[in-house]
Design a protein around this motif. Structure first.
Motif: not given
Length: 136
Positions: A2-12
């Protein structure tokens, strides 16, 4: 990775959601894609329309494939999803805004139903209509 903080949040958020919340998220995605496709239709952007109706169809197909047939309602839901998918295909082939709007209406109603059902299942259901005591 995961690259962006948004992608990390979405995955979480996906990993920590209940099954009912995941279904609502799927509806949210399908609704967003149909609206984007309708915007493409209104602007005669056929690539945008095709791409987003295809994404909505993929989500509806996923909803169909994950139904639990131990519940009677699943057969009815399958029929609704099948018809909604048909509308999305027709909207895409014929570039028909009316079919896209009809599909959007069904997806929106189904989303609201799932949202209410998930609240009831979590014990956060609608407030009782009357707060009077049983002894009156």
């Amino acid at each position: 990775m995961l690259k962006s903080p948004y992608e990390k949040y979405r995955q979480s958020s996906i990993q920590t959601s209940t099954p009912a919340q995941l279904v609502v998220m799927l509806y949210d995605g399908a609704i967003r894609f149909v609206r984007t496709a309708m915007d493409g239709l209104s602007k005669h952007d056929l690539e945008k329309t095709n791409l987003n109706l295809g994404k909505a169809q993929t989500i509806v197909s996923e909803l169909m494939s994950t139904l639990d047939y131990t519940y009677e309602i699943s057969k009815n839901l399958y029929s609704m999803y099948e018809y909604t998918n048909f509308l999305l295909v027709e909207a895409n082939i014929r570039k028909d805004m009316t079919k896209a709007e009809e599909a959007l209406g069904y997806l929106t109603e189904l989303r609201e139903t799932w949202l209410q059902a998930s609240k009831i299942a979590a014990g956060q259901g609608p407030e009782p209509l009357s707060t009077e005591s049983a002894n009156g």
